[in-house]
Design a protein around this motif. Structure first.
Motif, mmCIF file in Angstrom:
data_model
loop_
_atom_site.group_PDB
_atom_site.id
_atom_site.type_symbol
_atom_site.label_atom_id
_atom_site.label_comp_id
_atom_site.label_asym_id
_atom_site.label_seq_id
_atom_site.Cartn_x
_atom_site.Cartn_y
_atom_site.Cartn_z
ATOM 1 N N VAL A 208 -49.462 -9.989 30.712
ATOM 2 C CA VAL A 208 -49.841 -8.701 30.129
ATOM 3 C C VAL A 208 -48.693 -8.175 29.278
ATOM 4 C CG1 VAL A 208 -51.400 -8.136 32.030
ATOM 5 C CG2 VAL A 208 -49.011 -7.416 32.148
ATOM 6 N N TYR A 209 -49.051 -7.413 28.249
ATOM 7 C CA TYR A 209 -48.054 -6.768 27.400
ATOM 8 C C TYR A 209 -47.651 -5.427 28.013
ATOM 9 C CZ TYR A 209 -48.624 -10.111 23.604
ATOM 10 O OH TYR A 209 -48.620 -11.267 22.848
ATOM 11 N N THR A 210 -46.356 -5.184 28.060
ATOM 12 C CA THR A 210 -45.839 -3.946 28.618
ATOM 13 C C THR A 210 -44.591 -3.533 27.854
ATOM 14 O OG1 THR A 210 -45.154 -2.864 30.685
ATOM 15 C CG2 THR A 210 -44.421 -5.129 30.334
ATOM 16 N N GLN A 211 -43.955 -2.433 28.272
ATOM 17 C CA GLN A 211 -42.789 -1.915 27.557
ATOM 18 C C GLN A 211 -41.675 -1.539 28.524
ATOM 19 O OE1 GLN A 211 -44.907 1.183 25.125
ATOM 20 N NE2 GLN A 211 -43.886 0.162 23.411
ATOM 21 N N ASP A 212 -40.468 -1.654 28.049
ATOM 22 C CA ASP A 212 -39.294 -1.229 28.795
ATOM 23 C C ASP A 212 -38.156 -1.071 27.799
ATOM 24 O OD1 ASP A 212 -37.597 -0.519 30.801
ATOM 25 O OD2 ASP A 212 -37.681 -2.420 31.896
ATOM 26 N N ASP A 213 -37.162 -0.284 28.140
ATOM 27 C CA ASP A 213 -35.995 -0.153 27.276
ATOM 28 C C ASP A 213 -35.149 -1.417 27.372
ATOM 29 O OD1 ASP A 213 -36.886 2.354 26.693
ATOM 30 O OD2 ASP A 213 -35.475 3.394 28.014
ATOM 31 N N ALA A 214 -34.535 -1.793 26.243
ATOM 32 C CA ALA A 214 -33.751 -3.027 26.196
ATOM 33 C C ALA A 214 -32.551 -2.834 25.282
ATOM 34 C CB ALA A 214 -34.624 -4.182 25.703
ATOM 35 N N LYS A 215 -31.677 -3.816 25.324
ATOM 36 C CA LYS A 215 -30.505 -3.780 24.435
ATOM 37 C C LYS A 215 -30.114 -5.212 24.080
ATOM 38 C CE LYS A 215 -27.310 -3.259 28.391
ATOM 39 N NZ LYS A 215 -28.341 -2.965 29.411
ATOM 40 N N LEU A 216 -29.578 -5.369 22.871
ATOM 41 C CA LEU A 216 -29.009 -6.632 22.416
ATOM 42 C C LEU A 216 -27.626 -6.339 21.853
ATOM 43 C CD1 LEU A 216 -32.294 -6.633 21.308
ATOM 44 C CD2 LEU A 216 -31.678 -9.050 21.164
ATOM 45 N N TYR A 217 -26.695 -7.222 22.122
ATOM 46 C CA TYR A 217 -25.343 -7.032 21.608
ATOM 47 C C TYR A 217 -24.680 -8.396 21.420
ATOM 48 C CZ TYR A 217 -24.414 -7.388 26.649
ATOM 49 O OH TYR A 217 -24.384 -7.789 27.952
ATOM 50 N N GLY A 218 -23.671 -8.412 20.582
ATOM 51 C CA GLY A 218 -22.969 -9.660 20.270
ATOM 52 C C GLY A 218 -22.332 -9.566 18.899
ATOM 53 N N GLY A 219 -22.326 -10.686 18.191
ATOM 54 C CA GLY A 219 -21.743 -10.687 16.857
ATOM 55 C C GLY A 219 -21.459 -12.073 16.345
ATOM 56 N N GLU A 220 -20.782 -12.116 15.206
ATOM 57 C CA GLU A 220 -20.385 -13.375 14.569
ATOM 58 C C GLU A 220 -18.933 -13.260 14.129
ATOM 59 O OE1 GLU A 220 -24.326 -12.057 14.267
ATOM 60 O OE2 GLU A 220 -22.963 -11.545 12.624
ATOM 61 N N ALA A 221 -18.254 -14.393 14.118
ATOM 62 C CA ALA A 221 -16.872 -14.432 13.646
ATOM 63 C C ALA A 221 -16.625 -15.789 13.023
ATOM 64 C CB ALA A 221 -15.889 -14.181 14.797
ATOM 65 N N GLY A 222 -15.628 -15.843 12.122
ATOM 66 C CA GLY A 222 -15.325 -17.125 11.503
ATOM 67 C C GLY A 222 -14.248 -17.017 10.448
ATOM 68 N N PHE A 223 -13.963 -18.164 9.839
ATOM 69 C CA PHE A 223 -12.977 -18.197 8.761
ATOM 70 C C PHE A 223 -13.367 -19.268 7.754
ATOM 71 C CE2 PHE A 223 -11.372 -21.459 11.622
ATOM 72 C CZ PHE A 223 -10.943 -22.460 10.760
ATOM 73 N N HIS A 224 -12.793 -19.158 6.561
ATOM 74 C CA HIS A 224 -12.995 -20.116 5.475
ATOM 75 C C HIS A 224 -11.638 -20.362 4.837
ATOM 76 C CE1 HIS A 224 -14.928 -21.061 1.266
ATOM 77 N NE2 HIS A 224 -14.290 -22.089 1.786
ATOM 78 N N LEU A 225 -11.139 -21.581 4.996
ATOM 79 C CA LEU A 225 -9.835 -21.957 4.452
ATOM 80 C C LEU A 225 -10.037 -22.777 3.185
ATOM 81 C CD1 LEU A 225 -6.711 -22.219 4.772
ATOM 82 C CD2 LEU A 225 -7.155 -24.302 6.099
ATOM 83 N N HIS A 226 -9.429 -22.320 2.066
ATOM 84 C CA HIS A 226 -9.484 -23.049 0.793
ATOM 85 C C HIS A 226 -8.105 -22.938 0.146
ATOM 86 C CE1 HIS A 226 -10.153 -18.933 -0.591
ATOM 87 N NE2 HIS A 226 -11.228 -18.901 0.190
ATOM 88 N N PRO A 227 -7.141 -23.711 0.626
ATOM 89 C CA PRO A 227 -5.743 -23.539 0.190
ATOM 90 C C PRO A 227 -5.563 -23.828 -1.294
ATOM 91 C CG PRO A 227 -6.007 -25.577 1.425
ATOM 92 C CD PRO A 227 -7.303 -24.849 1.546
ATOM 93 N N HIS A 228 -4.824 -22.953 -1.950
ATOM 94 C CA HIS A 228 -4.495 -23.103 -3.368
ATOM 95 C C HIS A 228 -3.112 -23.769 -3.479
ATOM 96 C CE1 HIS A 228 -5.111 -22.091 -7.558
ATOM 97 N NE2 HIS A 228 -3.890 -21.612 -7.640
ATOM 98 N N PRO A 229 -2.919 -24.821 -4.304
ATOM 99 C CA PRO A 229 -3.796 -25.235 -5.398
ATOM 100 C C PRO A 229 -4.791 -26.340 -5.041
ATOM 101 C CG PRO A 229 -1.702 -26.352 -5.595
ATOM 102 C CD PRO A 229 -1.591 -25.469 -4.381
ATOM 103 N N ILE A 230 -4.834 -26.816 -3.784
ATOM 104 C CA ILE A 230 -5.811 -27.852 -3.437
ATOM 105 C C ILE A 230 -7.125 -27.175 -3.057
ATOM 106 C CG2 ILE A 230 -4.184 -29.650 -2.776
ATOM 107 C CD1 ILE A 230 -4.473 -28.772 0.120
ATOM 108 N N ASP A 231 -7.689 -26.406 -4.016
ATOM 109 C CA ASP A 231 -8.868 -25.618 -3.719
ATOM 110 C C ASP A 231 -10.150 -26.447 -3.718
ATOM 111 O OD1 ASP A 231 -8.790 -26.050 -6.412
ATOM 112 O OD2 ASP A 231 -8.517 -23.957 -6.956
ATOM 113 N N TRP A 232 -10.034 -27.775 -3.854
ATOM 114 C CA TRP A 232 -11.193 -28.642 -3.680
ATOM 115 C C TRP A 232 -11.515 -28.837 -2.199
ATOM 116 C CZ3 TRP A 232 -9.674 -32.677 -0.697
ATOM 117 C CH2 TRP A 232 -8.328 -33.040 -0.736
ATOM 118 N N LEU A 233 -10.610 -28.402 -1.332
ATOM 119 C CA LEU A 233 -10.772 -28.583 0.103
ATOM 120 C C LEU A 233 -11.233 -27.280 0.748
ATOM 121 C CD1 LEU A 233 -10.356 -30.381 2.641
ATOM 122 C CD2 LEU A 233 -8.021 -29.472 2.744
#
Length: 736
Positions: free
Chosen positions: A583-608
């Motif tokens: 059966v369909y019903t209702q209740d209060d709920a919560k969601l929490y969390g997130g995302e994290a990360g990095f992107h490394l592109h060293p100059h002058p070897i920016d092809w990497l």
């Protein structure tokens, strides 16, 4: 009504004054002063752009009088926003700073069409080109490469987006600038939209009801259609892809041409796949599918008016897998299967006033959903969903540092049944919403706020006999909601951007939740709706931090989403026709969390490039019980290389990706826990010239070690059926 509207538009176009304001200029390298060839020049307010020629020169015609901002971008340079006045007597000279930072694009899904670095709300954007390079087979699979986005799947051909743990009617999908309506409450069929002719994907994570109304409580998946050809040019492109796992193939052909004011395009796509094979060598019987897709467009723009008419027809025949049976690579559709026909007609209009503008988008959508069972030529289930929606916005004149937009939105929708079985009753839905939002800009601080009111009426027809399975009571309900948002973006330190947002959202219960009374296909559950359900109402808090320099980027996003009256389905101890009752019903709920990360592109070897991201979401009711279909924690690591040229190839790239998904033991009452797994993907590609015709070649492999695993978001998990094993895809593409 539509005929009258088109007549008004025709009068507007005919009354336009065809003055010929033209902006010319040149892009050069800030350090070398050499011209930049093939750079993008785009005026976001006009949605008009071009690219620089072999001398770095560009020209934009039919520019209205007024003040505008031009966005110029090119790989290897910092994206720059340049202000100009029209008419302009002298060519403009724009210098771009060389940089290893990835170039930015204008975000379309937010109201003010700014670069992401200028947006108050964090929006994730990925081009379809990049998703394909990473080995995506379908659009639903491609979006899972974005941190915080997953997909509820049924085999290889069906996928529904999940944004931070929310899916189905809690996530809106926009295509061709209009709201996509195709019985999205059900997860047993796909999006109904092909990746063909889609240029990029934008994802708003979190409540976007201020901009889009009901059902945007969890977020928005915004599909940007491909642009027309450059002025006074014609292009033809063709591609072919082969997929080893499903012995499948996909062919695509497109034609685009543009004059000074008129533009045209047409694109066709055909894909066919046999049953997919799991990591232990078992083919999943009847997971095969076929898809035909046709897109066409006509565009017009002068100094007073811009119009864009688009049409999309998508036909999908897709098997309904169950138990493992015959092992075959046949592509012939067998019962049980679904046949889905989806038509999208959209008309986007922009009227340029002296210091302001009016945007009007109108969409007509027709969704025909049929399900065929064993030994029957007639569909057991057939539903016709017709939707007319509209979105009118007034971009008010800029006052000081304020940009302000007012708008009204709404839809008219009907659902009719023609088969022997009824999943939801015949019904009509009416939506109306009014909104206002403003953006306040200072040198280092941006503030954005808005308010909105919505009302929705749901009216269903009675069907069947009271007290018996399959009975649908008549329902006439009105749902209203007030929502708002407030956000601020500022720079704490140099190169460090902080975004803090609070927004509310709502969702009216859908027809299945209100009126279900029978066995739901593919679930083996007898589902009973609740006609007394109330709105879901939420408020989400977001914190986003982003640090960027020429060598690397760091980001961290955290969210807390409180949902009152969350609608969910729960088991009882009863049985009807040997099926467990839910059966369909209702209740209060919560969601929490997130995302994290990095992107490394060293100059002058920016092809990497070295990229890493973590996505985490926890969803639970107030009593501590877990919500269903919550994705497990995942970590994705990618090593990429990009070279301008290598021997006979240009625009070369290669990648290797390792995605580790943890075990999911926080489960709802009717779920089972899922073990963790790690998948490895890799690929490479480049472009070779054959008699001055470019030929792009791509080779990629997913699940290279043929891991036998089960995703927590797979609807086949309850049947003990694993996901797809190793898949090698080979693609070629040419353009001339």
């Amino acid at each position: 009504m539509i005929k009258s509207f088109l007549s008004v538009l025709l009068l507007i176009v005919c009354a336009s004054v065809y003055s010929q304001n033209t902006i010319t200029g040149k892009l050069i390298d800030l350090e070398t002063k050499q011209p930049i060839i093939g750079a993008n020049v785009y005026v976001s307010k006009l949605e008009k752009g071009t690219i620089t020629n072999l001398d770095g020169d560009f020209k934009l015609s039919n520019i209205p009088d007024g003040e505008f901002k031009m966005v110029v971008s090119f790989i290897g340079y910092t994206t720059k926003t340049f202000s100009f006045s029209s008419p302009s007597g002298n060519p403009v000279i724009i210098e771009l700073q060389p940089s290893a930072i990835e170039m930015e694009e204008v975000i379309v899904s937010t109201p003010f069409h700014k670069l992401q670095s200028e947006n108050v709300v964090k929006v994730e954007r990925e081009s379809l080109e990049d998703l394909k390079k990473a080995g995506a087979v379908t659009l639903a699979e491609g979006i899972t490469q974005i941190a915080g986005v997953e997909s509820i799947t049924t085999g290889a051909g069906i996928g529904k987006p999940v944004i931070r743990g929310l899916s189905a009617n809690r996530v809106l999908v926009y295509a061709q600038g209009v709201r996509l309506e195709n019985q999205q409450f059900g997860d047993e069929h796909g999006l109904g939209v092909s990746a063909s002719g889609v240029e990029s994907v934008e994802v708003i994570k979190g409540p976007a009801s201020l901009l889009y109304g009901s059902d945007a409580l969890g977020g928005v998946l915004y599909l940007n259609p491909e642009k027309y050809a450059e002025s006074d040019s014609t292009s033809i492109d063709a591609s072919y892809n082969y997929f080893s796992n499903t012995v499948g193939s996909e062919a695509n052909l497109g034609l685009k041409t543009s004059g000074e004011k008129w533009s045209y395009l047409v694109r066709g796509n055909y894909a066919v796949h046999s049953d997919y094979e799991t990591g232990d060598g078992v083919r999943v019987t009847n997971s095969r599918f076929q898809e035909k897709d046709l897109k066409a467009g006509i565009g017009f723009q002068d100094t007073k008016y811009k119009g864009d008419f688009r049409y999309n027809y998508n036909n999908t025949n897709i098997g309904i897998p169950g138990e493992i049976g015959e092992q075959t690579t046949s592509k012939d559709i067998i019962s049980p299967y679904q046949k889905l026909d989806n038509h999208i007609v959209s008309l986007s209009n922009k009227i340029f006033l002296p210091e302001s503008s009016i945007d009007l988008k109108v969409g007509y959508l027709f969704n025909n959903r049929k399900e065929f069972e064993e030994e029957s030529p007639d569909p057991a289930l057939e539903m016709h969903l017709e939707t007319l929606n509209y979105d009118l916005k007034y971009n008010a004149p800029v006052w000081g540092n304020f940009e302000t937009i007012f708008g009204v939105q709404g839809l008219f929708q009907t659902n009719e049944n023609f088969g022997e079985e009824l999943l939801i009753p015949d019904a009509s839905i009416r939506d109306f919403g009014v909104l206002g939002t403003t953006h306040y800009h200072l040198e280092k601080i941006d503030i954005q706020a808005g308010l909105r009111f919505d009302t929705r009426n749901i009216n269903t027809q009675e069907n069947g006999t009271v007290g018996e399975p399959g009975y649908f009571q008549a329902i006439d309900r009105d749902f209203t909601s007030y929502n708002g948002s407030l956000g601020i973006k500022f720079d704490l330190f140099e190169n460090l951007t902080t975004r803090i947002n609070a927004a509310s959202g709502f969702r009216a219960p859908n027809l299945a939740e209100l009126s279900s009374n029978g066995v739901h296909e593919g679930t083996n559950r007898f589902e009973i709706g609740n006609a007394n359900l109330e709105n879901e109402q939420n408020i989400q808090l977001d914190l986003s931090l982003e640090y960027r320099n020429e060598h690397f980027e760091l980001f961290g996003n955290a969210f807390y989403n409180k949902i009152n009256q969350y609608i969910f389905i729960a088991p009882t101890n009863e049985l009807i026709d040997e099926s467990s009752v839910f059966v369909y019903t209702q209740d209060d709920a919560k969601l929490y969390g997130g995302e994290a990360g990095f992107h490394l592109h060293p100059h002058p070897i920016d092809w990497l490039h070295l990229e890493s991201s973590l996505a985490l979401v926890i969803g639970e009711k107030d009593n501590g019980e877990s919500l269903p279909f919550i994705p497990a924690t995942s970590i994705t690591n990618t090593l990429r290389t990009e070279f301008d040229s290598f021997k006979w190839f240009s625009n070369n790239y290669s990648f290797i990706t390792v995605k580790s998904t943890g075990a999911q033991n926080k489960i709802s009452d009717f779920e089972t826990s899922t073990s963790g797994y790690t998948l490895v993907s890799a690929g490479f590609g480049g472009t070779i010239m054959i008699e001055k015709v470019p030929l792009e070649i791509r080779i990629s492999g997913n699940n290279l070690f043929d891991k036998n695993y089960v995703s927590h978001l797979s609807r086949l998990k309850t049947d003990g059926i694993a996901n797809m094993g190793r898949n090698i895809s080979i693609g070629i593409q040419t353009k001339f």
